[in-house]
Design a protein around this motif. Structure first.
Motif, mmCIF file in Angstrom:
data_model
loop_
_atom_site.group_PDB
_atom_site.id
_atom_site.type_symbol
_atom_site.label_atom_id
_atom_site.label_comp_id
_atom_site.label_asym_id
_atom_site.label_seq_id
_atom_site.Cartn_x
_atom_site.Cartn_y
_atom_site.Cartn_z
ATOM 1 N N SER A 225 -18.481 -0.404 20.374
ATOM 2 C CA SER A 225 -17.099 0.022 20.460
ATOM 3 C C SER A 225 -17.167 1.456 20.963
ATOM 4 O O SER A 225 -17.943 2.257 20.451
ATOM 5 N N SER A 226 -16.390 1.768 21.986
ATOM 6 C CA SER A 226 -16.432 3.125 22.530
ATOM 7 C C SER A 226 -15.422 4.034 21.829
ATOM 8 O O SER A 226 -15.048 5.080 22.336
ATOM 9 N N TYR A 227 -15.002 3.630 20.640
ATOM 10 C CA TYR A 227 -14.031 4.394 19.874
ATOM 11 C C TYR A 227 -14.399 4.278 18.397
ATOM 12 O O TYR A 227 -15.441 3.730 18.042
ATOM 13 N N TYR A 228 -13.547 4.754 17.536
ATOM 14 C CA TYR A 228 -13.757 4.648 16.087
ATOM 15 C C TYR A 228 -13.494 3.233 15.591
ATOM 16 O O TYR A 228 -12.750 2.476 16.204
ATOM 17 N N ASN A 229 -14.065 2.907 14.431
ATOM 18 C CA ASN A 229 -13.685 1.675 13.750
ATOM 19 C C ASN A 229 -12.339 1.914 13.065
ATOM 20 O O ASN A 229 -11.783 3.010 13.133
ATOM 21 N N ASN A 230 -11.802 0.882 12.412
ATOM 22 C CA ASN A 230 -10.440 0.961 11.857
ATOM 23 C C ASN A 230 -10.230 2.101 10.872
ATOM 24 O O ASN A 230 -9.171 2.726 10.859
ATOM 25 N N ASP A 231 -11.210 2.381 10.018
ATOM 26 C CA ASP A 231 -10.993 3.436 9.016
ATOM 27 C C ASP A 231 -11.533 4.801 9.469
ATOM 28 O O ASP A 231 -11.621 5.736 8.686
ATOM 29 N N PHE A 232 -11.890 4.911 10.750
ATOM 30 C CA PHE A 232 -12.365 6.154 11.357
ATOM 31 C C PHE A 232 -13.630 6.701 10.703
ATOM 32 O O PHE A 232 -13.922 7.892 10.801
ATOM 33 N N SER A 233 -14.413 5.845 10.048
ATOM 34 C CA SER A 233 -15.642 6.308 9.406
ATOM 35 C C SER A 233 -16.841 6.248 10.350
ATOM 36 O O SER A 233 -17.849 6.905 10.098
ATOM 37 N N LEU A 234 -16.760 5.469 11.423
ATOM 38 C CA LEU A 234 -17.849 5.363 12.394
ATOM 39 C C LEU A 234 -17.308 5.539 13.801
ATOM 40 O O LEU A 234 -16.254 5.000 14.139
ATOM 41 N N TYR A 235 -18.059 6.234 14.638
ATOM 42 C CA TYR A 235 -17.674 6.428 16.020
ATOM 43 C C TYR A 235 -18.721 5.778 16.917
ATOM 44 O O TYR A 235 -19.913 6.026 16.764
ATOM 45 N N ARG A 236 -18.303 4.939 17.831
ATOM 46 C CA ARG A 236 -19.149 4.203 18.768
ATOM 47 C C ARG A 236 -20.277 3.437 18.074
ATOM 48 O O ARG A 236 -21.452 3.585 18.411
ATOM 49 N N PRO A 237 -19.951 2.548 17.114
ATOM 50 C CA PRO A 237 -21.001 1.760 16.461
ATOM 51 C C PRO A 237 -21.532 0.645 17.373
ATOM 52 O O PRO A 237 -20.875 0.259 18.336
ATOM 53 N N LEU A 238 -22.732 0.133 17.056
ATOM 54 C CA LEU A 238 -23.375 -0.954 17.780
ATOM 55 C C LEU A 238 -23.158 -2.256 17.018
ATOM 56 O O LEU A 238 -23.284 -2.287 15.792
ATOM 57 N N TYR A 239 -22.856 -3.332 17.761
ATOM 58 C CA TYR A 239 -22.641 -4.663 17.179
ATOM 59 C C TYR A 239 -23.550 -5.667 17.856
ATOM 60 O O TYR A 239 -24.032 -5.446 18.973
ATOM 61 N N THR A 240 -23.766 -6.799 17.189
ATOM 62 C CA THR A 240 -24.515 -7.897 17.769
ATOM 63 C C THR A 240 -23.837 -9.218 17.418
ATOM 64 O O THR A 240 -23.191 -9.336 16.382
ATOM 65 N N LEU A 241 -23.995 -10.183 18.313
ATOM 66 C CA LEU A 241 -23.430 -11.513 18.110
ATOM 67 C C LEU A 241 -24.575 -12.490 17.914
ATOM 68 O O LEU A 241 -25.467 -12.581 18.769
ATOM 69 N N ASP A 242 -24.568 -13.212 16.794
ATOM 70 C CA ASP A 242 -25.576 -14.231 16.527
ATOM 71 C C ASP A 242 -25.290 -15.416 17.440
ATOM 72 O O ASP A 242 -24.208 -16.006 17.355
ATOM 73 N N PRO A 243 -26.230 -15.807 18.318
ATOM 74 C CA PRO A 243 -25.951 -16.880 19.263
ATOM 75 C C PRO A 243 -25.764 -18.249 18.607
ATOM 76 O O PRO A 243 -25.087 -19.105 19.164
ATOM 77 N N GLY A 244 -26.333 -18.447 17.434
ATOM 78 C CA GLY A 244 -26.205 -19.734 16.755
ATOM 79 C C GLY A 244 -24.880 -19.912 16.043
ATOM 80 O O GLY A 244 -24.214 -20.938 16.175
ATOM 81 N N THR A 245 -24.474 -18.899 15.321
ATOM 82 C CA THR A 245 -23.266 -19.015 14.501
ATOM 83 C C THR A 245 -22.028 -18.403 15.138
ATOM 84 O O THR A 245 -20.911 -18.705 14.744
ATOM 85 N N GLY A 246 -22.228 -17.499 16.103
ATOM 86 C CA GLY A 246 -21.097 -16.792 16.691
ATOM 87 C C GLY A 246 -20.607 -15.644 15.831
ATOM 88 O O GLY A 246 -19.631 -14.986 16.160
ATOM 89 N N ALA A 247 -21.300 -15.389 14.730
ATOM 90 C CA ALA A 247 -20.906 -14.297 13.838
ATOM 91 C C ALA A 247 -21.275 -12.952 14.460
ATOM 92 O O ALA A 247 -22.344 -12.788 15.040
ATOM 93 N N ILE A 248 -20.380 -11.997 14.322
ATOM 94 C CA ILE A 248 -20.610 -10.646 14.827
ATOM 95 C C ILE A 248 -20.863 -9.733 13.640
ATOM 96 O O ILE A 248 -20.138 -9.779 12.652
ATOM 97 N N SER A 249 -21.891 -8.914 13.755
ATOM 98 C CA SER A 249 -22.178 -7.955 12.692
ATOM 99 C C SER A 249 -22.505 -6.600 13.305
ATOM 100 O O SER A 249 -22.958 -6.509 14.440
ATOM 101 N N GLN A 250 -22.268 -5.584 12.529
ATOM 102 C CA GLN A 250 -22.584 -4.237 12.963
ATOM 103 C C GLN A 250 -24.046 -3.958 12.669
ATOM 104 O O GLN A 250 -24.565 -4.343 11.621
ATOM 105 N N VAL A 251 -24.729 -3.305 13.594
ATOM 106 C CA VAL A 251 -26.092 -2.860 13.349
ATOM 107 C C VAL A 251 -25.966 -1.628 12.455
ATOM 108 O O VAL A 251 -25.424 -0.607 12.859
ATOM 109 N N ALA A 252 -26.422 -1.760 11.237
ATOM 110 C CA ALA A 252 -26.170 -0.761 10.191
ATOM 111 C C ALA A 252 -26.801 0.589 10.500
ATOM 112 O O ALA A 252 -27.894 0.673 11.051
#
Length: 176
Positions: A45-72
């Protein structure tokens, strides 16, 4: 403004809307830097998350389940590149003390590993990541030589290509 996928992969099926945790409304409009790394989609995301606690976080999509998670533990993610089965990017880690550094995620792993270009607590501010001839080049700061051109060797060590302006002065190469 949204991220989606087709179920059959061929583009003829129904598009399934995928929800990015922590991004909704206007915040979901800032998804960019999509990279396929070993069949797994990474993006930021090239912006903040909803609660403005993270700026430009990295995400990944699991190809099997389609679930998206943030790389912590990462924010200010930039320069995402895929090279030789590895994902490279720059980021600020909230779990290490290295500062703003170069990171990699190896094939088959979800864990980012820091490449500490400027050893210690100082940031290298690595940027301008580019691949040439199967080698990753970038500019970064290192104590004693300043901002210079680096490359990664086969063991993922940052090696100065040349100290353009010898000594602690910076050659400051860019735009390549």
């Amino acid at each position: 403004d949204e991220i989606g996928r087709t179920q059959d992969g061929g583009g003829t099926g129904q598009v399934q809307r995928l929800v990015v945790p922590g991004l909704s409304g206007a915040h979901a409009n800032y998804i960019d830097s999509l990279v396929n790394a070993n069949g797994r989609l990474y993006f930021r995301s090239s912006y903040y998350n909803n609660d403005f606690s993270l700026y430009r976080p990295l995400y990944t999509l699991d190809p099997g389940t389609g679930a998206i998670s943030q790389v912590a533990g990462l924010q200010y993610v930039d320069g995402i590149r895929y090279l030789g089965g590895q994902l490279f990017f720059t980021a600020l880690s909230s779990t290490t003390q290295e500062g703003y550094e170069l990171f990699r995620i190896a094939a088959g792993s979800a864990q980012p590993v820091v490449i500490d270009v400027n050893p210690g607590s100082g940031s290298s501010n690595a940027r301008e990541l580019v691949e040439a001839g199967g080698v990753l080049y970038f500019t970064a700061f290192r104590e004693g030589i300043g901002y210079e051109l680096f490359r990664l060797d086969a063991s993922f060590n940052a090696v100065p290509v040349r100290d353009i302006w010898p000594g602690a002065n910076s050659g400051n190469p860019r735009s390549f």
